[in-house]
Write a protein that holds these residues in place. Sequence first.
Motif, PDB file in Angstrom:
ATOM      1  N   ARG A  25      62.122  48.218  -1.172  1.00  0.00           N
ATOM      2  CA  ARG A  25      62.697  49.303  -1.955  1.00  0.00           C
ATOM      3  C   ARG A  25      64.070  48.932  -2.530  1.00  0.00           C
ATOM      4  NH1 ARG A  25      65.788  52.549   1.827  1.00  0.00           N
ATOM      5  NH2 ARG A  25      65.539  51.705   3.938  1.00  0.00           N
ATOM      6  N   THR A  26      64.819  48.044  -1.850  1.00  0.00           N
ATOM      7  CA  THR A  26      66.102  47.599  -2.389  1.00  0.00           C
ATOM      8  C   THR A  26      65.903  46.806  -3.673  1.00  0.00           C
ATOM      9  OG1 THR A  26      67.059  47.515  -0.176  1.00  0.00           O
ATOM     10  CG2 THR A  26      68.167  46.251  -1.907  1.00  0.00           C
ATOM     11  N   THR A  35      65.069  49.137  -6.525  1.00  0.00           N
ATOM     12  CA  THR A  35      66.240  49.840  -7.045  1.00  0.00           C
ATOM     13  C   THR A  35      67.081  48.919  -7.915  1.00  0.00           C
ATOM     14  OG1 THR A  35      66.257  51.212  -5.050  1.00  0.00           O
ATOM     15  CG2 THR A  35      68.255  51.193  -6.381  1.00  0.00           C
ATOM     16  N   HIS A  62      71.446  57.991  -4.362  1.00  0.00           N
ATOM     17  CA  HIS A  62      71.046  56.651  -4.779  1.00  0.00           C
ATOM     18  C   HIS A  62      71.231  56.447  -6.276  1.00  0.00           C
ATOM     19  CE1 HIS A  62      67.299  59.112  -5.144  1.00  0.00           C
ATOM     20  NE2 HIS A  62      67.279  58.519  -6.324  1.00  0.00           N
ATOM     21  N   SER A 106      69.228  53.199  -1.614  1.00  0.00           N
ATOM     22  CA  SER A 106      67.941  53.510  -2.235  1.00  0.00           C
ATOM     23  C   SER A 106      67.271  54.647  -1.489  1.00  0.00           C
ATOM     24  CB  SER A 106      67.036  52.280  -2.253  1.00  0.00           C
ATOM     25  OG  SER A 106      66.831  51.807  -0.934  1.00  0.00           O
TER      26      SER A 106
END
Length: 823
Positions: free
Chosen positions: A70-71, A74, A128, A168
């Motif tokens: 997920r990082t 993002t 985020h 995120s």
Amino acid sequence: MSQKAILIQTDHSRPEPAFFRVEEGLLSIPWSWLAFHYAWNAQAFSERIYRWGAVGALWLLRPCLALANRTLATRLLHLPLRGMSRDRLDLLGEEYFDYLLRPRLRPEGVERIQQLLETGRQVVLVSHELEHVIRPLAQYLKVERLLTNRLEFRDRLATGRLMDPVISSPGILRWFSRKQALAAVHRSKTDGLMESEDLALLLPAGHEPQLIEKIILPAHRQVSEKRQAVVSFGKRRSHTQTLSVRKTLAGKNILLIGSTGFIGKVWLCLLLHDLPEIGRVFLLIRRQGSRSALQRFEKVVAESPAFKPLHDRYGDGLADFIGERLEVVEGDVSEAQLGLDDKTAASLFANLDLIINSAGLTDFNPDLRLALSTNADSPLHLVDFLRKCDHAGLVHVSTCFVNGRTDGRVPEELHPNYTPGEHPDFNARLEWQYLHESVDGITRQSESSRLTEQFHLEALGGHKHDEAGPADTRNLQNRVRKIRTRWIREQLIELGINRAHTWGWPNIYTYTKSLGESLLSLEGGNLPIAIVRPSIVESSLSQPFRGWNEGVNTTAPLSYLLGTYFRQLPSNKRKRLDVIPVDLVCRGLTLVAAAVISRCHEKVYQLATSATNPSDMRRAIELTCLAHRKHYRSLEGLEHWLRARCDTIAVSKTRYRNVSLPRFRKLLQGLQRILATVAFEGGSLARKQRALEKVHKVIELYEPFILDNEYFFAADHITVLSKMLPPDEIEAFGYDSEVIDWYDYWINLHVPALRRWTYPLIEGRRPETGLLPRNFKLPIHSGSVIPAPPVEMQPMPASARSSAVAAATEPDDQLRQLAQGGD
């Protein structure tokens, strides 16, 4: 130590900060909307297409990437923002919040934050999203801190990389399971208020949570000050003493020239507001037609918004307050002895401590006669006047742009017989003499029989009339005289431009200003004289009030042009546009005045920002367009919607010629020739052609300042003076150009000020001052240099009034009206 103690290391004397999740407690922001908003509102149309396409592709890929990392997902989502400026992202984020997010705020979330603030808790908004959209939210809620994603910037342009740690949204399964557990145990905690475990979910795996306190951002915009050391190199005297402005100027008598102009008017207001202990200020003002100098000044005080703070402060007692400190002296700086009679001059010779000359002509290519009398002859008259004074000094206001067509650093130095190209055969005295002889020669040539006959035929429209009555004869003579005057003016403008280009200056204004400096240096080398060179003087920061401007000044026409559909401006992106607020110039003028009286002055002081707080053309153009966007975005209608989305970009001269205004001019000319062959009257095309011609002339006029050469102006001398102030005078008289936030200045101050005070003049309207009519009369005191007029002015008959108006509007008189005080 518990995880919560490790996560939040704060001062134990303060309440523990409350971390509030924006996406849960306040509003729901679809993760792709902001990225599309940023991409679709890039500066250039081509940017909007490829950035929007990139965001669309990543929108399709992100769900798959988020399951794996997920990082990374993002980070990739913000990659299309590479190359966008911080200024644009800040404004777009503010715009997105004002028009889309604020109406959708959840009332219960806003109420919860207000409750936390009332209890003394320090609230931190967590999101985020980028700081550019969360910051206006925090300011709206009066929250002082935020924890958001941050883009990396280099030279104020985004690199597309998110700075660590990346915040995120947690994975779907992980976040869902966590919320289910919290809902079962702490149902009251699902309103956006976060626990330490919730914060841990937002951080990448392996990230040290104790660093969170270090990456919390303040809610206000951060401006990086560019502090530069002043290096002497052994060429400058060491100023170790203190320079008190109040003590130095207390009781001193000053002659101010140019008090009806932009700089002079503001400086006079500051003088009366901040230095009421000043001695006596004499205002040299020229008579204008039937209006005396005193009447001109009274009209300025009564009608100019610059004097509104003084009216508010003293009310009906302003006339007495000003009358005790000011005295209007009728004269003309372009004449010998400043146009004063012997008695008045003798009184000033004995009593003056300082002369401030802020009168000047700022038209780029005016009539050479006017430019000479104002910018070159006046310094010579001032030197003669100064020599006869017992102890007075002189502060002469010039311009930074006397450097001409040069590159690199422009030092604070005064060189007699200076030319930009360093021509060894240039002599300022001989050049001044040549120009005056040329003016006389062209005037005599206009009276020759050949030209007189040519003017006569032109006045008749090419047709001779054998019989004419007395009235027709007078009208014919007037037409001949106007044609002769216009011919002289055109010849002198052409002469001035040719001489300026020959020696290396871009226009008559900078050429005659530099000539005046050289003559001042040659004739007054042993006198206490300081030359002050401001750069482009623009809207005020705070004095006499925030956002004061006047007249069609240097950047106003270009700024107005950028608010239209004009798309491509020929300019050098790297060239520094040197703009300085007028009240900062006046502060510098006050410091130099104190230094000259104390005889601790330098010869030249440059008041500029290109070395201390630079802003290049790329940024200046974008900030101007963003200011227009903010204005048009607040209005309704298709016209405003379109204008808000038409940003001007900086282009090369070649591209400008090939695909912009010059190409359109040629197309219109060709179309007009085609229509002329079929006897079609293209009135609309002719009007468009004239409009394009005006725009083309404006751009040609400003090219030397936005396209040609790359230079910046040293401003060390005024910094040294400011550092000599005692601590209690820094707030009132300190000079500090490094603290100017150009984003706030252009978007929230300067362009709105131009829209209020200057754009109406460009459009042929009077600005709406919002002031009530005032009746201001300056009392005459017994100790005045000029006695009261013995006869009261009587109303003029209608016939006499019309004759006086006609006489006052002669071409030569119109030119002279611009000189006195035309800063």
